[in-house]
Motif scaffolding. Structure first.
Motif, PDB file in Angstrom:
ATOM      1  N   THR A  41     -11.996 -35.673  21.507  1.00  0.00           N
ATOM      2  CA  THR A  41     -12.207 -34.488  22.342  1.00  0.00           C
ATOM      3  C   THR A  41     -11.120 -33.450  22.117  1.00  0.00           C
ATOM      4  OG1 THR A  41     -13.340 -35.792  24.036  1.00  0.00           O
ATOM      5  CG2 THR A  41     -12.420 -33.674  24.718  1.00  0.00           C
ATOM      6  N   VAL A  42      -9.869 -33.912  22.068  1.00  0.00           N
ATOM      7  CA  VAL A  42      -8.748 -32.989  21.866  1.00  0.00           C
ATOM      8  C   VAL A  42      -8.803 -32.382  20.463  1.00  0.00           C
ATOM      9  CG1 VAL A  42      -6.240 -32.819  21.687  1.00  0.00           C
ATOM     10  CG2 VAL A  42      -7.273 -34.119  23.556  1.00  0.00           C
ATOM     11  N   LEU A  43      -9.037 -33.218  19.444  1.00  0.00           N
ATOM     12  CA  LEU A  43      -9.014 -32.728  18.068  1.00  0.00           C
ATOM     13  C   LEU A  43     -10.135 -31.743  17.796  1.00  0.00           C
ATOM     14  CD1 LEU A  43      -8.135 -35.983  16.083  1.00  0.00           C
ATOM     15  CD2 LEU A  43      -6.612 -34.137  16.780  1.00  0.00           C
ATOM     16  N   TRP A  44     -11.328 -32.013  18.320  1.00  0.00           N
ATOM     17  CA  TRP A  44     -12.443 -31.083  18.118  1.00  0.00           C
ATOM     18  C   TRP A  44     -12.262 -29.807  18.944  1.00  0.00           C
ATOM     19  CZ3 TRP A  44     -17.494 -34.446  17.620  1.00  0.00           C
ATOM     20  CH2 TRP A  44     -17.915 -34.407  16.287  1.00  0.00           C
ATOM     21  N   GLY A  45     -11.695 -29.936  20.140  1.00  0.00           N
ATOM     22  CA  GLY A  45     -11.448 -28.734  20.931  1.00  0.00           C
ATOM     23  C   GLY A  45     -10.387 -27.846  20.307  1.00  0.00           C
ATOM     24  N   VAL A  46      -9.315 -28.463  19.820  1.00  0.00           N
ATOM     25  CA  VAL A  46      -8.228 -27.711  19.191  1.00  0.00           C
ATOM     26  C   VAL A  46      -8.701 -27.039  17.900  1.00  0.00           C
ATOM     27  CG1 VAL A  46      -6.004 -28.007  18.006  1.00  0.00           C
ATOM     28  CG2 VAL A  46      -6.389 -29.076  20.233  1.00  0.00           C
ATOM     29  N   ASN A  47      -9.754 -27.590  17.294  1.00  0.00           N
ATOM     30  CA  ASN A  47     -10.213 -27.057  16.019  1.00  0.00           C
ATOM     31  C   ASN A  47     -10.644 -25.591  16.107  1.00  0.00           C
ATOM     32  OD1 ASN A  47     -11.019 -27.370  13.190  1.00  0.00           O
ATOM     33  ND2 ASN A  47     -13.118 -27.261  13.944  1.00  0.00           N
ATOM     34  N   TRP A  48     -11.103 -25.147  17.283  1.00  0.00           N
ATOM     35  CA  TRP A  48     -11.576 -23.764  17.393  1.00  0.00           C
ATOM     36  C   TRP A  48     -10.465 -22.745  17.185  1.00  0.00           C
ATOM     37  CZ3 TRP A  48     -16.516 -22.279  17.269  1.00  0.00           C
ATOM     38  CH2 TRP A  48     -17.482 -23.281  17.435  1.00  0.00           C
ATOM     39  N   PRO A  49      -9.338 -22.811  17.898  1.00  0.00           N
ATOM     40  CA  PRO A  49      -8.258 -21.862  17.587  1.00  0.00           C
ATOM     41  C   PRO A  49      -7.649 -22.085  16.204  1.00  0.00           C
ATOM     42  CG  PRO A  49      -7.528 -23.470  19.215  1.00  0.00           C
ATOM     43  CD  PRO A  49      -9.014 -23.627  19.091  1.00  0.00           C
ATOM     44  N   VAL A  50      -7.684 -23.332  15.711  1.00  0.00           N
ATOM     45  CA  VAL A  50      -7.183 -23.595  14.359  1.00  0.00           C
ATOM     46  C   VAL A  50      -8.052 -22.871  13.332  1.00  0.00           C
ATOM     47  CG1 VAL A  50      -6.900 -25.388  12.595  1.00  0.00           C
ATOM     48  CG2 VAL A  50      -6.082 -25.788  14.916  1.00  0.00           C
ATOM     49  N   ASP A 232      -7.515 -13.981  -3.241  1.00  0.00           N
ATOM     50  CA  ASP A 232      -6.290 -14.427  -3.904  1.00  0.00           C
ATOM     51  C   ASP A 232      -5.669 -15.556  -3.083  1.00  0.00           C
ATOM     52  OD1 ASP A 232      -3.974 -14.786  -5.303  1.00  0.00           O
ATOM     53  OD2 ASP A 232      -3.052 -12.870  -4.711  1.00  0.00           O
ATOM     54  N   PRO A 233      -5.810 -16.807  -3.524  1.00  0.00           N
ATOM     55  CA  PRO A 233      -5.256 -17.935  -2.749  1.00  0.00           C
ATOM     56  C   PRO A 233      -3.752 -17.844  -2.552  1.00  0.00           C
ATOM     57  CG  PRO A 233      -6.765 -18.702  -4.456  1.00  0.00           C
ATOM     58  CD  PRO A 233      -6.512 -17.257  -4.730  1.00  0.00           C
ATOM     59  N   THR A 234      -3.045 -17.209  -3.476  1.00  0.00           N
ATOM     60  CA  THR A 234      -1.587 -17.140  -3.358  1.00  0.00           C
ATOM     61  C   THR A 234      -1.140 -16.214  -2.234  1.00  0.00           C
ATOM     62  OG1 THR A 234      -1.457 -15.341  -4.992  1.00  0.00           O
ATOM     63  CG2 THR A 234      -1.349 -17.603  -5.818  1.00  0.00           C
ATOM     64  N   ALA A 235      -2.063 -15.351  -1.768  1.00  0.00           N
ATOM     65  CA  ALA A 235      -1.709 -14.427  -0.686  1.00  0.00           C
ATOM     66  C   ALA A 235      -1.867 -15.055   0.688  1.00  0.00           C
ATOM     67  CB  ALA A 235      -2.580 -13.167  -0.776  1.00  0.00           C
ATOM     68  N   VAL A 236      -2.434 -16.261   0.744  1.00  0.00           N
ATOM     69  CA  VAL A 236      -2.664 -16.942   2.013  1.00  0.00           C
ATOM     70  C   VAL A 236      -1.377 -17.635   2.454  1.00  0.00           C
ATOM     71  CG1 VAL A 236      -4.024 -18.722   3.191  1.00  0.00           C
ATOM     72  CG2 VAL A 236      -5.091 -17.265   1.460  1.00  0.00           C
ATOM     73  N   SER A 237      -1.056 -17.519   3.720  1.00  0.00           N
ATOM     74  CA  SER A 237       0.176 -18.115   4.238  1.00  0.00           C
ATOM     75  C   SER A 237       0.051 -19.635   4.321  1.00  0.00           C
ATOM     76  CB  SER A 237       0.487 -17.555   5.626  1.00  0.00           C
ATOM     77  OG  SER A 237      -0.491 -17.980   6.574  1.00  0.00           O
ATOM     78  N   ARG A 238       1.198 -20.266   4.450  1.00  0.00           N
ATOM     79  CA  ARG A 238       1.220 -21.718   4.573  1.00  0.00           C
ATOM     80  C   ARG A 238       0.505 -22.165   5.836  1.00  0.00           C
ATOM     81  NH1 ARG A 238       6.678 -25.371   5.480  1.00  0.00           N
ATOM     82  NH2 ARG A 238       5.646 -27.417   5.533  1.00  0.00           N
ATOM     83  N   GLN A 239       0.667 -21.412   6.930  1.00  0.00           N
ATOM     84  CA  GLN A 239       0.020 -21.772   8.195  1.00  0.00           C
ATOM     85  C   GLN A 239      -1.507 -21.758   8.065  1.00  0.00           C
ATOM     86  OE1 GLN A 239       2.489 -19.600   7.853  1.00  0.00           O
ATOM     87  NE2 GLN A 239       4.161 -20.664   8.938  1.00  0.00           N
ATOM     88  N   ALA A 240      -2.050 -20.772   7.340  1.00  0.00           N
ATOM     89  CA  ALA A 240      -3.501 -20.702   7.163  1.00  0.00           C
ATOM     90  C   ALA A 240      -4.009 -21.858   6.314  1.00  0.00           C
ATOM     91  CB  ALA A 240      -3.885 -19.369   6.533  1.00  0.00           C
ATOM     92  N   TRP A 241      -3.257 -22.254   5.279  1.00  0.00           N
ATOM     93  CA  TRP A 241      -3.677 -23.393   4.463  1.00  0.00           C
ATOM     94  C   TRP A 241      -3.587 -24.695   5.254  1.00  0.00           C
ATOM     95  CZ3 TRP A 241      -6.876 -22.687   0.998  1.00  0.00           C
ATOM     96  CH2 TRP A 241      -6.768 -21.692   0.008  1.00  0.00           C
ATOM     97  N   LEU A 242      -2.563 -24.810   6.110  1.00  0.00           N
ATOM     98  CA  LEU A 242      -2.469 -25.994   6.959  1.00  0.00           C
ATOM     99  C   LEU A 242      -3.639 -26.049   7.939  1.00  0.00           C
ATOM    100  CD1 LEU A 242       1.374 -26.141   7.736  1.00  0.00           C
ATOM    101  CD2 LEU A 242       0.046 -27.712   6.297  1.00  0.00           C
ATOM    102  N   ALA A 243      -4.033 -24.890   8.474  1.00  0.00           N
ATOM    103  CA  ALA A 243      -5.186 -24.833   9.364  1.00  0.00           C
ATOM    104  C   ALA A 243      -6.460 -25.227   8.626  1.00  0.00           C
ATOM    105  CB  ALA A 243      -5.322 -23.430   9.948  1.00  0.00           C
TER     106      ALA A 243
END
Length: 321
Positions: A41-50, A232-243
């Protein structure tokens, strides 16, 4: 027994009984099952802002293609380890394509597009009106009669949509893409859910899920090659790739595996109660993680949608038991 309600939980439960299990090592105890349900429940709910954070930098078509093919490959690996054949039985290719189109292709592209134009908390509320549309579609497609619970749930759900949209009708008219595509996503998910009940698949449910992700992801991959050529994948931040990695590994692969494990072990009513908390977690996580304000309209809409889900998901199942 005749199918009583066309909701996602019961649909997966029925599909489970028809198609076999996902790989698992033993049966879950009640305590372990409750813990897994809480985690899910937590992981699927958190997925929306992620997801909201990911699609802010990764184009929608590319993001969803990565999610679907990454998780699809994971299911192939799981089936191989478990010794399950990934072959599609004769005569089930066409139904599989139909289910994949609505459950995966339309749902994933519309839900991700909606997040680009809409706050994650509001997108979550609209998305979880799916069981209401599934109950309505079950009447003409599966010949079920509407009940007082179904009608009451639809009224409450539509009221929640009105509370969510009408106070901001000027901004909605200026940019209607978000609410419209999220509603299309919810209805498409409902059609796919009813289709899972309509067609009797004989392949194991892990194989069925893996094929849906892969086949449903093909149109999105084609769209990515057409619409995201300048990405351009290199322009994506680390946070976005982690998301993005979270959406692939946790939300799409692990959560689906956990869902199938839970519906194999516990009654649909119990899982339904747990699923009611997912949009609540999504709204709270959006407020905490993205700083989205939670106004009276969002709280009222959430309460009405949860009431609708309770009428459609819980009360009929409790009455039948």
């Amino acid at each position: 027994a005749a199918v009583r309600r066309h909701i996602r939980v019961d649909a997966m439960t029925r599909a489970q009984s028809q198609t076999g299990d996902v790989p698992s090592a033993g049966r879950l105890s009640v305590g372990a099952g409750l813990l897994l349900l809480a985690v899910l429940t937590v992981l699927w709910g958190v997925n929306w802002p992620v997801m909201k954070r990911a699609v802010a930098e990764v184009p929608v078509w590319t993001f969803r293609s990565i999610c679907l093919f990454g998780a699809g490959a994971g299911f192939v690996l799981i089936c191989r380890i478990a010794g399950q054949s990934f072959r599609v039985p004769r005569g089930q290719v066409r139904p599989l394509l139909i289910v994949s189109f609505f459950n995966v292709t339309i749902w994933h592209i519309c839900s991700a597009t909606g997040l680009v134009h809409l706050a994650a908390s509001r997108a979550t509320i609209i998305a979880f009106t799916m069981p209401l549309w599934a109950s309505l579609l079950a009447v003409p497609l599966l010949g079920e009669r509407p009940t007082v619970y179904t009608i009451g749930g639809l009224v409450a759900g539509l009221a929640g949509m009105a509370v969510l949209i009408l106070p901001q009708y000027e901004s909605v008219l200026a940019d209607p893409v978000g609410p419209v595509v999220m509603l299309v996503a919810a209805i498409s998910w409902a059609i796919g859910t009813v289709a899972l009940k309509y067609y009797r698949f004989t392949m194991p449910v892990a194989v069925l899920t893996g094929w849906q992700l892969i086949l449903g992801g093909i149109p999105l991959a084609i769209g990515a090659m057409i619409f995201d050529r300048d990405f351009d994948p290199t322009a994506v931040s680390r946070q976005a790739w982690l998301a993005t990695a979270y959406a692939v590994i946790v939300a799409t692969l692990f959560c689906h595996w956990a869902w199938f494990k839970l519906v194999r072990r516990f009654p649909a009513v119990a899982i339904s109660v747990g699923s009611l908390a997912i949009p609540v977690v999504g709204v709270l996580a959006s407020a905490i993680g993205l700083g989205e304000p939670i106004g009276w309209d969002a709280l009222m809409a959430l309460a009405l949608v949860l009431t609708a889900l309770f009428l459609v998901l819980i009360l009929p199942a409790l009455q039948s038991r």
